[in-house]
Design an enzyme around this catalytic site. Structure first.
Site, PDB file in Angstrom:
ATOM      1  N   ASP A  15      -1.174 -57.278 -61.929  1.00 43.90           N
ATOM      2  CA  ASP A  15      -2.047 -57.397 -60.594  1.00 43.90           C
ATOM      3  C   ASP A  15      -1.311 -58.730 -59.942  1.00 43.90           C
ATOM      4  O   ASP A  15      -1.124 -59.702 -60.509  1.00 43.90           O
ATOM      5  CB  ASP A  15      -3.287 -57.894 -60.687  1.00 43.90           C
ATOM      6  CG  ASP A  15      -4.233 -56.416 -61.241  1.00 43.90           C
ATOM      7  OD1 ASP A  15      -3.738 -55.383 -61.057  1.00 43.90           O
ATOM      8  OD2 ASP A  15      -5.397 -56.839 -61.627  1.00 43.90           O
ATOM      9  N   LYS A  42      -7.126 -50.529 -64.349  1.00 47.42           N
ATOM     10  CA  LYS A  42      -8.573 -50.017 -64.835  1.00 47.42           C
ATOM     11  C   LYS A  42      -8.625 -49.764 -66.204  1.00 47.42           C
ATOM     12  O   LYS A  42      -9.784 -50.233 -66.857  1.00 47.42           O
ATOM     13  CB  LYS A  42      -9.159 -48.893 -63.919  1.00 47.42           C
ATOM     14  CG  LYS A  42      -8.979 -49.148 -62.299  1.00 47.42           C
ATOM     15  CD  LYS A  42      -9.949 -48.100 -61.789  1.00 47.42           C
ATOM     16  CE  LYS A  42     -11.381 -48.061 -62.025  1.00 47.42           C
ATOM     17  NZ  LYS A  42     -12.008 -49.306 -61.518  1.00 47.42           N
ATOM     18  N   GLU A 141      -6.128 -43.276 -62.867  1.00 43.15           N
ATOM     19  CA  GLU A 141      -5.068 -44.036 -62.438  1.00 43.15           C
ATOM     20  C   GLU A 141      -3.816 -43.581 -63.211  1.00 43.15           C
ATOM     21  O   GLU A 141      -2.753 -44.273 -63.332  1.00 43.15           O
ATOM     22  CB  GLU A 141      -5.257 -45.583 -62.603  1.00 43.15           C
ATOM     23  CG  GLU A 141      -6.147 -46.157 -61.551  1.00 43.15           C
ATOM     24  CD  GLU A 141      -6.180 -47.827 -61.450  1.00 43.15           C
ATOM     25  OE1 GLU A 141      -6.548 -48.091 -60.362  1.00 43.15           O
ATOM     26  OE2 GLU A 141      -5.879 -48.292 -62.720  1.00 43.15           O
ATOM     27  N   ASN A 185     -19.182 -45.542 -58.223  1.00 42.26           N
ATOM     28  CA  ASN A 185     -19.860 -46.588 -57.380  1.00 42.26           C
ATOM     29  C   ASN A 185     -20.316 -45.740 -56.002  1.00 42.26           C
ATOM     30  O   ASN A 185     -19.974 -44.288 -55.984  1.00 42.26           O
ATOM     31  CB  ASN A 185     -18.890 -47.536 -56.922  1.00 42.26           C
ATOM     32  CG  ASN A 185     -17.746 -47.253 -56.050  1.00 42.26           C
ATOM     33  OD1 ASN A 185     -17.494 -46.131 -55.576  1.00 42.26           O
ATOM     34  ND2 ASN A 185     -16.944 -48.234 -55.951  1.00 42.26           N
ATOM     35  N   GLY A 226     -27.352 -53.613 -57.709  1.00 42.56           N
ATOM     36  CA  GLY A 226     -27.539 -53.176 -59.421  1.00 42.56           C
ATOM     37  C   GLY A 226     -26.986 -51.888 -59.677  1.00 42.56           C
ATOM     38  O   GLY A 226     -25.949 -51.461 -59.267  1.00 42.56           O
ATOM     39  N   THR A 250     -12.683 -57.919 -58.203  1.00 41.72           N
ATOM     40  CA  THR A 250     -11.850 -57.229 -58.575  1.00 41.72           C
ATOM     41  C   THR A 250     -11.992 -56.283 -59.742  1.00 41.72           C
ATOM     42  O   THR A 250     -12.145 -55.106 -59.984  1.00 41.72           O
ATOM     43  CB  THR A 250     -10.225 -57.965 -58.958  1.00 41.72           C
ATOM     44  OG1 THR A 250      -9.947 -58.452 -57.755  1.00 41.72           O
ATOM     45  CG2 THR A 250      -9.322 -56.717 -59.478  1.00 41.72           C
ATOM     46  N   ALA A 251     -12.604 -56.748 -60.730  1.00 45.66           N
ATOM     47  CA  ALA A 251     -12.753 -56.043 -62.364  1.00 45.66           C
ATOM     48  C   ALA A 251     -14.192 -55.864 -62.533  1.00 45.66           C
ATOM     49  O   ALA A 251     -14.371 -55.613 -63.773  1.00 45.66           O
ATOM     50  CB  ALA A 251     -12.067 -56.886 -63.267  1.00 45.66           C
ATOM     51  N   ALA A 252     -15.125 -56.329 -61.681  1.00 46.75           N
ATOM     52  CA  ALA A 252     -16.520 -55.982 -61.910  1.00 46.75           C
ATOM     53  C   ALA A 252     -16.989 -54.307 -62.444  1.00 46.75           C
ATOM     54  O   ALA A 252     -17.914 -54.575 -63.378  1.00 46.75           O
ATOM     55  CB  ALA A 252     -17.545 -56.374 -60.625  1.00 46.75           C
ATOM     56  N   GLY A 253     -16.488 -53.715 -61.883  1.00 38.77           N
ATOM     57  CA  GLY A 253     -17.004 -52.152 -62.116  1.00 38.77           C
ATOM     58  C   GLY A 253     -16.171 -51.782 -63.673  1.00 38.77           C
ATOM     59  O   GLY A 253     -17.001 -51.287 -64.440  1.00 38.77           O
ATOM     60  N   ASP A 254     -15.111 -52.423 -63.872  1.00 42.14           N
ATOM     61  CA  ASP A 254     -14.539 -52.136 -65.156  1.00 42.14           C
ATOM     62  C   ASP A 254     -15.085 -52.831 -66.149  1.00 42.14           C
ATOM     63  O   ASP A 254     -15.541 -52.316 -67.277  1.00 42.14           O
ATOM     64  CB  ASP A 254     -12.980 -52.548 -65.119  1.00 42.14           C
ATOM     65  CG  ASP A 254     -11.906 -51.619 -64.209  1.00 42.14           C
ATOM     66  OD1 ASP A 254     -12.439 -50.499 -63.984  1.00 42.14           O
ATOM     67  OD2 ASP A 254     -11.090 -52.501 -63.580  1.00 42.14           O
ATOM     68  N   SER A 288     -18.544 -61.644 -64.362  1.00 41.97           N
ATOM     69  CA  SER A 288     -16.979 -61.526 -64.053  1.00 41.97           C
ATOM     70  C   SER A 288     -16.663 -61.702 -62.710  1.00 41.97           C
ATOM     71  O   SER A 288     -15.571 -62.084 -62.117  1.00 41.97           O
ATOM     72  CB  SER A 288     -16.699 -59.910 -64.394  1.00 41.97           C
ATOM     73  OG  SER A 288     -17.042 -59.223 -63.400  1.00 41.97           O
TER      74      SER A 288
END
Length: 312
Positions: A15, A42, A141, A185, A226, A250-254, A288
């Site tokens: 990145d 990801k 990806e 999401n 949430g 950037t990486a919250a979902g991962d 994160s």
């Protein structure tokens, strides 16, 4: 007996991150901070998140022979995930150009590089690991043909597949029964189902869309609001997010996905229920966003547990 392994097949990127006061409009040039080079992707992010939560984790994917490849492998390994099954392919590694605004939101341009060449060698690696796997994590990806092969192999071995359809793409109805849990999401939910998850009723409708196709559990992440969970057994819940000032999302979902997989399927806690996994994942994701970068922002289990204890 050792705990089951979380097997993550997916992207590995470098990145290139720059911060700006606000995102440029079309045709506009804005000044950004000095570019920072941070390991991401990801797949790699989710592997690091699972490993940092304490799960035995193995990464499947590919990097290039450029200067980034060795750095990317070293970064994943340093955060606790094994990389022996990652291929080194002639050419460039995956690259993500990321711009982060002062509010912590991001815009990303993704260059696949070696990620776009994941194929037979990596599928063979998956076959070797399924005997010890507690779950397989997949995203969008790497080539779709590789993803479907991974799904079929895991399903045949009765290993749960956790699938994160990001970037969003329409799903073939034939693959839905191969997925145990889908995590996505709001934007991805609407892109796939046509249903905007704006309230409890629309969240349930979107979840039913996936469940009716054969997926066994649905998690819709809602950012600062949430997350929502519903499964084929009729269990449903909604968890509120922890409120922290975001620096970089950037990486919250991962982080959420890797942490959820570790608790739910990694054998690291006595309570492996969906609710326990969701609580831990929500806390990990919240922490994160308080740091810049992808893998660099993913918290260790001790930090997450301390945060949860102090927040109760």
């Amino acid at each position: 007996m050792s705990n089951p392994t979380i097997v993550v097949a997916g992207s590995i990127n470098m990145d290139v991150v720059s911060r700006v006061d606000q995102f440029p409009r079309p045709g506009e040039t804005v000044h950004g901070s000095e570019a920072q080079y941070m390991p991401g992707g990801k797949g790699a992010n989710q592997a690091v998140a699972a490993a940092q939560a304490g799960a035995s984790t193995r990464m499947i994917g590919a990097v290039g022979t450029d200067g980034f490849g060795g750095q990317l492998l070293g970064a994943i390994e340093a955060r606790g995930a094994a990389v022996a099954e990652v291929s080194v392919i002639e050419g460039a590694s995956g690259l993500a150009l990321i711009t982060v605004s002062e509010t912590g939101e991001n815009q990303i341009v993704l260059c696949a590089g070696a990620n776009g060449k994941v194929a037979g060698t990596e599928i063979e690696a998956m076959e070797r690991l399924l005997g010890e796997a507690g779950a397989v994590l997949l995203q969008n990806e790497i080539p779709w043909s590789a993803n479907t092969s991974f799904m079929r192999k895991a399903s045949a071995a009765a290993v749960p597949v956790i699938y994160n359809p990001a970037p969003a793409a329409k799903l073939d109805a034939a693959i839905l029964p191969l997925i145990d849990t889908i995590v996505l999401n709001e934007t991805e939910t609407e892109a796939i189902t046509g249903i905007a998850p704006e309230d409890d009723a629309s969240l349930r409708s979107a979840a039913e869309w996936f469940l009716s196709g054969g997926i066994r559990a649905v998690i819709i992440t809602l950012g600062a609001d949430g997350c929502f969970y519903q499964d084929a057994g009729g269990e449903s819940c909604r968890l509120q997010a922890y409120r922290l000032q975001p620096v970089d999302t950037t990486a919250a979902g991962d982080t959420f996905i890797g942490a959820y997989a570790a608790v739910r399927y990694g054998g690291i806690t006595a309570d492996a229920s969906p609710q326990a996994a969701l609580r831990y994942a929500t806390a990990a994701a919240a922490l994160s966003v308080t740091k810049l970068g992808a893998q660099a922002s993913i918290p260790a289990m001790a930090d997450v547990l301390a945060f949860m204890s102090s927040s109760d």
